[in-house]
Design an enzyme around this catalytic site. Structure first.
Site: not given
Length: 640
Positions: A342, A534, A538
């Site tokens: 990410d 995080d 996700d």
């Protein structure tokens, strides 16, 4: 057989003394046995063999055998009662009792003595391997100082409620997660992150249980209950980590269950079958060979060293601020082919700042910013925080109605009967709001705003790339791992960050389900994937990946609970470090397997052919086990 020292409530100042006493107690039975064994060997050389001395020898060597032999025989009986007849304890028991039956007393004692010494070293090695993990259990104080009516009162940490104020003196550990009320304070965060460098926190920033206050008296407002703190969750993960067995470990355990009865059967064959083929068959000679065969074939080197290797890997990782939820994830990371990351909070700091506000002059900029600020107060996204910092405290007089979050797009609400939209340009498209801006021409993260079905303009916000992000990508490429970045941020920003860091592939403007589909596409090619994230959004893709890695500092609880590996300090350079620890652990485990099988195979053949004595058998069993233990412990001394 459990030689591990029992836990006691010994004061900390006497811990070293207690450890010394505990180690001495562990070795005491072996020491008694060794002294008696050496005395027996001396007696054999100095006294003539008579009927009287034969009985003295039996009693003497039995006395030497009992301190180390009885615990093993007890374990063998306990396993037999549970239905597990063919255990390593059973093998050692029948081999040594058999040695006594044919008059090989010194060898019988020696086998059990060295086996027991090996077990003690195993207990010490496991204890050392667990020490990095267990040290986390001491990071939460049982009591804290709470300010009530301007007076400090000592209260049990679990009894402190959310919103209460904790006073923390220099040198004290924080017992609960909270928000720093003091202007500034420095903390030692090594228990959580593995980093010894002090971390300076400022007023309003989050501080976590387990951090140690370094300089001034500080005040912290409790934001999380004791049982829900980050450290409590971390401890739960660590305590459960050793229950998750790696495939190699599971295979060896299953192998030992099949292997041991086969070995016992072969030992019986070696003892009895030659009777039909050898002219001068002597039962005691072939029994001795079969006993050697049993001692050599004991699988304790494998059963001991392999779990110890994974203990060591988990311990080495946790001392560096990386928490593996099980040895199986060490194995999985060792062979990982793709790392998908990410962007926000993983490769970038997740600390946004407003760069510019570009609104249509037909709208009152101050009024619209106030509306946006109140609407963003419904979000915990870092972008919302940036807007709060730029605009200031939300106006309590503004009343919003029908507020909803549209996943991957933004927020929608109604103010004074008019719709307010705040999000990306996809949100504008979704509600048919026309705009005269090319979103791809703006490099920064862009927040589009519409009010009363009209496009107002946009706010640009910039994030900072983490200092170690570029080095992280370089190390991953050095490990032959392909890198991909997936983000819900606009594509131009994602491509810009990817170019700066040298990431192989990057995709922006993604919804949570788009991230899932991208990871599925990589897995469909037959390649393994680790995903690092995080945010709450996700969690689905973390669960889908072969290894899910969560950033534990800024990471949401949902992502941390779903992840297989947690990086406590949010530093991306811990990702290649975790892979290296996995590779080294797997390498050491397979070295031990090769060593054990190689030496045992050679000595088994020599023993069956009558070319090896019980002393060689002792080396093939206990000696190899000790070498494997020393090799497994080595991972804890490695620098990653």
């Amino acid at each position: 057989m459990n030689y591990a020292p029992k836990e006691t409530n010994i004061p900390h100042d006497h811990a070293h003394e207690a450890d010394t006493v505990s180690i001495f107690n562990l070795f005491l039975p072996a020491l008694i046995s060794l002294v008696l064994l050496l005395g027996g060997i001396v007696m054999d050389h100095w006294f003539p063999q008579t009927w009287f001395t034969d009985w003295v020898r039996i009693i003497w060597y039995a006395a030497a055998y009992l301190p180390v032999g009885l615990p093993v025989l007890r374990e063998a009986l306990a396993h037999i009662r549970k239905g597990a007849i063919f255990s390593e304890f059973f093998l050692m028991g029948i081999a040594t009792i058999g040695a006594f039956a044919i008059g090989e007393y010194p060898e019988g004692v020696a086998v059990m003595l060295f086996y027991s010494v090996g077990e003690v070293f195993q207990a010490m090695a496991v204890s050392r391997a667990k020490s990095n993990i267990k040290s986390l259990l001491d990071q939460r104080p049982d009591e804290v100082m709470v300010l009530k009516n301007n007076e400090a009162q000592t209260v049990k940490a679990e009894a402190v409620g959310i919103g209460e104020i904790i006073q923390l003196k220099p040198g004290e550990k924080l017992g609960l997660d909270g928000e720093l009320l003091s202007q500034t304070a420095s903390f030692n965060t090594s228990a959580l992150t593995g980093e010894s460098k002090p971390d300076t926190k400022h007023k309003g920033e989050t501080v976590l249980a387990g951090m140690i206050n370094l300089n001034t008296v500080s005040q912290v407002k409790v934001t999380t209950a004791y049982t829900d703190s980050k450290l409590s969750k971390i401890l739960a993960l660590v305590q459960n980590a050793t229950t998750q067995k790696a495939p190699t470990e599971l295979f060896i355990r299953k192998f030992a269950k099949i292997y041991t009865p086969i070995v016992v059967f072969l030992a019986v064959v070696i003892c009895l079958l030659p009777y039909f083929f050898v002219e001068n068959y002597v039962f005691s000679d072939w029994l001795y060979r079969s006993l050697i065969f049993l001692v050599i074939s004991c699988p304790c080197a494998l059963v001991i060293s392999i779990p110890l290797g994974y203990f060591g890997g988990i311990g080495a990782a946790s001392s560096n601020g990386i928490l593996f939820k099980g040895g199986n994830f060490l194995d999985a990371l060792a062979t990982i082919q793709n790392v998908v990351l990410d962007k926000t909070g993983t490769l970038t700091a997740g600390v946004f700042k407003v760069q510019e506000v570009v609104f249509d002059p037909a709208f009152n900029q101050e009024e619209i910013l106030q509306l946006v600020n109140v609407l963003e107060s419904h979000s915990s996204h870092p972008v919302a925080t940036a807007i709060h910092e730029y605009v200031g405290k939300p106006n309590p007089e503004i009343r919003l109605e029908h507020t909803e979050e549209i996943a991957g797009h933004g927020l929608k609400s109604t103010v004074n009967g008019k719709d307010l939209l705040v999000g990306n340009f996809q949100l504008m498209n979704r509600f048919g709001i026309p705009y005269d801006v090319d979103p791809n021409s703006i490099v920064y993260t862009t927040i589009a705003v519409a009010y009363d079905n009209k496009f107002v303009g946009y706010i640009t916000i910039a994030d900072r790339i983490k200092e170690d992000a570029q080095e992280t990508i370089r190390l991953l490429h050095k490990l032959n791992v392909k890198t991909t970045m997936l983000s819900g941020d606009k594509n131009t920003v994602v491509k810009y960050v990817a170019e700066q860091l040298g990431i192989d592939n990057a995709f922006g403007d993604l919804l949570p389900e788009d991230k899932v589909n991208r990871v599925k596409a990589i897995k469909a090619q037959g390649e393994s994937v680790a995903f690092v994230g995080d945010g709450v959004n996700d969690a689905p893709v973390v669960a889908l990946s072969d290894v899910g890695i969560a950033m534990g500092g800024l990471g949401s609880d949902a992502t941390i609970e779903t992840a297989d590996v947690v990086i406590q300090d949010d530093k991306p350079n811990k990702i290649p470090m975790a892979i290296q620890i996995g590779k080294q652990t797997k390498k050491i485990v397979w070295q031990n397997i090769g060593l054990a099988f190689g030496v045992k195979a050679i000595v088994l053949l020599l023993g069956a052919g009558g070319l090896a004595t019980m002393w060689e058998a002792v080396f093939a069993d206990v000696g190899v086990a000790l070498l494997a233990i020393l090799n497994a412990v080595r991972i804890q001394r490695m620098k990653f």
